[in-house]
Design a protein around this motif. Sequence first.
Motif, PDB file in Angstrom:
ATOM      1  N   ALA A 183       0.822  -1.217   0.000  1.00 29.60           N
ATOM      2  CA  ALA A 183       0.000   0.000   0.000  1.00 29.60           C
ATOM      3  C   ALA A 183       0.854   1.265   0.000  1.00 29.60           C
ATOM      4  CB  ALA A 183      -0.933   0.000   1.216  1.00 29.60           C
ATOM      5  N   GLY A 184       2.183   1.097  -0.096  1.00 27.70           N
ATOM      6  CA  GLY A 184       3.070   2.248  -0.186  1.00 27.70           C
ATOM      7  C   GLY A 184       3.582   2.780   1.148  1.00 27.70           C
ATOM      8  N   THR A 185       3.423   2.005   2.217  1.00 26.96           N
ATOM      9  CA  THR A 185       3.896   2.415   3.538  1.00 26.96           C
ATOM     10  C   THR A 185       4.956   1.436   4.009  1.00 26.96           C
ATOM     11  OG1 THR A 185       1.744   3.329   4.095  1.00 26.96           O
ATOM     12  CG2 THR A 185       3.207   2.850   5.932  1.00 26.96           C
ATOM     13  N   ASP A 186       6.122   1.961   4.313  1.00 28.86           N
ATOM     14  CA  ASP A 186       7.188   1.102   4.817  1.00 28.86           C
ATOM     15  C   ASP A 186       7.099   0.997   6.327  1.00 28.86           C
ATOM     16  OD1 ASP A 186       8.401   0.398   2.411  1.00 28.86           O
ATOM     17  OD2 ASP A 186       9.591   2.235   2.370  1.00 28.86           O
ATOM     18  N   LEU A 187       7.074  -0.226   6.820  1.00 30.17           N
ATOM     19  CA  LEU A 187       7.145  -0.499   8.251  1.00 30.17           C
ATOM     20  C   LEU A 187       8.380  -1.351   8.483  1.00 30.17           C
ATOM     21  CD1 LEU A 187       3.544  -1.638   9.336  1.00 30.17           C
ATOM     22  CD2 LEU A 187       4.687   0.484   9.920  1.00 30.17           C
ATOM     23  N   SER A 188       9.121  -1.031   9.513  1.00 30.03           N
ATOM     24  CA  SER A 188      10.273  -1.867   9.842  1.00 30.03           C
ATOM     25  C   SER A 188       9.774  -3.174  10.451  1.00 30.03           C
ATOM     26  CB  SER A 188      11.185  -1.151  10.839  1.00 30.03           C
ATOM     27  OG  SER A 188      10.572  -1.088  12.118  1.00 30.03           O
ATOM     28  N   LYS A 189      10.642  -4.149  10.504  1.00 34.75           N
ATOM     29  CA  LYS A 189      10.327  -5.426  11.129  1.00 34.75           C
ATOM     30  C   LYS A 189       9.904  -5.200  12.581  1.00 34.75           C
ATOM     31  CE  LYS A 189      12.602  -9.916  11.688  1.00 34.75           C
ATOM     32  NZ  LYS A 189      13.859 -10.620  11.408  1.00 34.75           N
ATOM     33  N   ASP A 190      10.639  -4.352  13.290  1.00 38.03           N
ATOM     34  CA  ASP A 190      10.325  -4.067  14.690  1.00 38.03           C
ATOM     35  C   ASP A 190       8.984  -3.364  14.845  1.00 38.03           C
ATOM     36  OD1 ASP A 190      12.658  -5.263  15.643  1.00 38.03           O
ATOM     37  OD2 ASP A 190      13.778  -3.378  15.652  1.00 38.03           O
ATOM     38  N   GLU A 191       8.670  -2.424  13.957  1.00 34.82           N
ATOM     39  CA  GLU A 191       7.375  -1.733  14.020  1.00 34.82           C
ATOM     40  C   GLU A 191       6.223  -2.697  13.789  1.00 34.82           C
ATOM     41  OE1 GLU A 191       8.437   2.751  12.452  1.00 34.82           O
ATOM     42  OE2 GLU A 191       8.338   1.129  10.977  1.00 34.82           O
ATOM     43  N   ALA A 192       6.364  -3.573  12.805  1.00 34.01           N
ATOM     44  CA  ALA A 192       5.309  -4.536  12.507  1.00 34.01           C
ATOM     45  C   ALA A 192       5.123  -5.517  13.662  1.00 34.01           C
ATOM     46  CB  ALA A 192       5.624  -5.286  11.216  1.00 34.01           C
ATOM     47  N   ARG A 193       6.228  -5.955  14.249  1.00 36.89           N
ATOM     48  CA  ARG A 193       6.121  -6.876  15.386  1.00 36.89           C
ATOM     49  C   ARG A 193       5.454  -6.197  16.575  1.00 36.89           C
ATOM     50  NH1 ARG A 193      11.508 -10.744  15.530  1.00 36.89           N
ATOM     51  NH2 ARG A 193      10.896 -11.966  13.699  1.00 36.89           N
ATOM     52  N   GLU A 194       5.745  -4.944  16.819  1.00 37.60           N
ATOM     53  CA  GLU A 194       5.118  -4.244  17.937  1.00 37.60           C
ATOM     54  C   GLU A 194       3.608  -4.132  17.737  1.00 37.60           C
ATOM     55  OE1 GLU A 194       5.589  -0.251  20.690  1.00 37.60           O
ATOM     56  OE2 GLU A 194       7.225  -0.840  19.365  1.00 37.60           O
ATOM     57  N   ILE A 195       3.179  -3.968  16.506  1.00 36.20           N
ATOM     58  CA  ILE A 195       1.741  -3.914  16.207  1.00 36.20           C
ATOM     59  C   ILE A 195       1.087  -5.247  16.568  1.00 36.20           C
ATOM     60  CG2 ILE A 195       0.069  -3.834  14.307  1.00 36.20           C
ATOM     61  CD1 ILE A 195       2.003  -1.685  13.047  1.00 36.20           C
ATOM     62  N   ILE A 196       1.727  -6.344  16.240  1.00 34.98           N
ATOM     63  CA  ILE A 196       1.161  -7.667  16.507  1.00 34.98           C
ATOM     64  C   ILE A 196       1.289  -8.050  17.982  1.00 34.98           C
ATOM     65  CG2 ILE A 196       1.333 -10.145  15.989  1.00 34.98           C
ATOM     66  CD1 ILE A 196       0.103  -8.316  13.726  1.00 34.98           C
ATOM     67  N   TYR A 197       2.447  -7.830  18.561  1.00 31.45           N
ATOM     68  CA  TYR A 197       2.684  -8.254  19.940  1.00 31.45           C
ATOM     69  C   TYR A 197       2.090  -7.297  20.978  1.00 31.45           C
ATOM     70  CZ  TYR A 197       5.904 -11.948  18.472  1.00 31.45           C
ATOM     71  OH  TYR A 197       6.448 -13.088  17.925  1.00 31.45           O
ATOM     72  N   GLY A 198       1.824  -6.059  20.580  1.00 31.89           N
ATOM     73  CA  GLY A 198       1.298  -5.075  21.516  1.00 31.89           C
ATOM     74  C   GLY A 198       2.362  -4.465  22.397  1.00 31.89           C
ATOM     75  N   MET A 199       3.602  -4.739  22.087  1.00 27.29           N
ATOM     76  CA  MET A 199       4.760  -4.218  22.818  1.00 27.29           C
ATOM     77  C   MET A 199       5.992  -4.534  21.979  1.00 27.29           C
ATOM     78  SD  MET A 199       5.315  -7.188  25.781  1.00 27.29           S
ATOM     79  CE  MET A 199       3.631  -7.145  26.324  1.00 27.29           C
ATOM     80  N   PRO A 200       7.118  -3.907  22.293  1.00 24.24           N
ATOM     81  CA  PRO A 200       8.329  -4.280  21.549  1.00 24.24           C
ATOM     82  C   PRO A 200       8.598  -5.788  21.669  1.00 24.24           C
ATOM     83  CG  PRO A 200       8.692  -2.273  22.792  1.00 24.24           C
ATOM     84  CD  PRO A 200       7.357  -2.821  23.227  1.00 24.24           C
ATOM     85  N   TYR A 201       9.019  -6.375  20.579  1.00 27.06           N
ATOM     86  CA  TYR A 201       9.243  -7.819  20.520  1.00 27.06           C
ATOM     87  C   TYR A 201      10.227  -8.283  21.592  1.00 27.06           C
ATOM     88  CZ  TYR A 201      10.577 -12.361  18.518  1.00 27.06           C
ATOM     89  OH  TYR A 201      10.846 -13.694  18.321  1.00 27.06           O
ATOM     90  N   GLU A 202      11.295  -7.537  21.789  1.00 19.14           N
ATOM     91  CA  GLU A 202      12.282  -7.927  22.802  1.00 19.14           C
ATOM     92  C   GLU A 202      11.661  -7.975  24.187  1.00 19.14           C
ATOM     93  OE1 GLU A 202      15.287  -9.215  22.222  1.00 19.14           O
ATOM     94  OE2 GLU A 202      14.808  -8.992  20.091  1.00 19.14           O
ATOM     95  N   ASP A 203      10.751  -7.041  24.493  1.00 10.57           N
ATOM     96  CA  ASP A 203      10.052  -7.057  25.780  1.00 10.57           C
ATOM     97  C   ASP A 203       9.177  -8.307  25.889  1.00 10.57           C
ATOM     98  OD1 ASP A 203      11.238  -4.608  26.224  1.00 10.57           O
ATOM     99  OD2 ASP A 203       9.370  -3.454  26.048  1.00 10.57           O
ATOM    100  N   TRP A 204       8.453  -8.625  24.812  1.00 19.67           N
ATOM    101  CA  TRP A 204       7.594  -9.798  24.821  1.00 19.67           C
ATOM    102  C   TRP A 204       8.418 -11.061  25.051  1.00 19.67           C
ATOM    103  CZ3 TRP A 204       6.731 -14.475  22.568  1.00 19.67           C
ATOM    104  CH2 TRP A 204       5.479 -15.046  22.763  1.00 19.67           C
ATOM    105  N   LYS A 205       9.548 -11.160  24.352  1.00 24.12           N
ATOM    106  CA  LYS A 205      10.394 -12.343  24.515  1.00 24.12           C
ATOM    107  C   LYS A 205      10.858 -12.482  25.964  1.00 24.12           C
ATOM    108  CE  LYS A 205      13.785 -12.363  21.628  1.00 24.12           C
ATOM    109  NZ  LYS A 205      14.812 -12.415  20.578  1.00 24.12           N
ATOM    110  N   CYS A 206      11.272 -11.383  26.573  1.00 21.72           N
ATOM    111  CA  CYS A 206      11.735 -11.439  27.969  1.00 21.72           C
ATOM    112  C   CYS A 206      10.613 -11.864  28.908  1.00 21.72           C
ATOM    113  CB  CYS A 206      12.290 -10.084  28.401  1.00 21.72           C
ATOM    114  SG  CYS A 206      13.867  -9.674  27.646  1.00 21.72           S
TER     115      CYS A 206
END
Length: 101
Positions: free
Chosen positions: A57-80
């Motif tokens: 759709a013409g919008t760049d999201l980083s891997k970290d931004e996309a993961r935060e959308i799905i996980y509801g928090m930064p991925y590293e926080d979720w993993k911990c």
Amino acid sequence: MSELDEKQRTEFEAAAFRRLVNHLRNRPEVQNIDLMNLAGFCRNCLSNWYADAAKDAGTDLSKDEAREIIYGMPYEDWKCLHQSEASDGQKAAFEENRPKE
């Protein structure tokens, strides 16, 4: 079944997606490797698909931004907070069932 117009279909698909994401956020004990072994996708797959849709759709999201959308928090926080070490059985099942390239 009644015919859905494109707007309705998109709204219903979006609502189902939001419900799936919410469900996964409320079930952090379900590990990604379990999802991969049983269903062939996990939270990371969802985040990749989300980023792909944004890019299309013409919008760049980083891997970290996309993961935060799905996980509801930064991925590293979720993993911990929630990720445990995969067992040998989980790892073996993943290797047996992983998509072949």
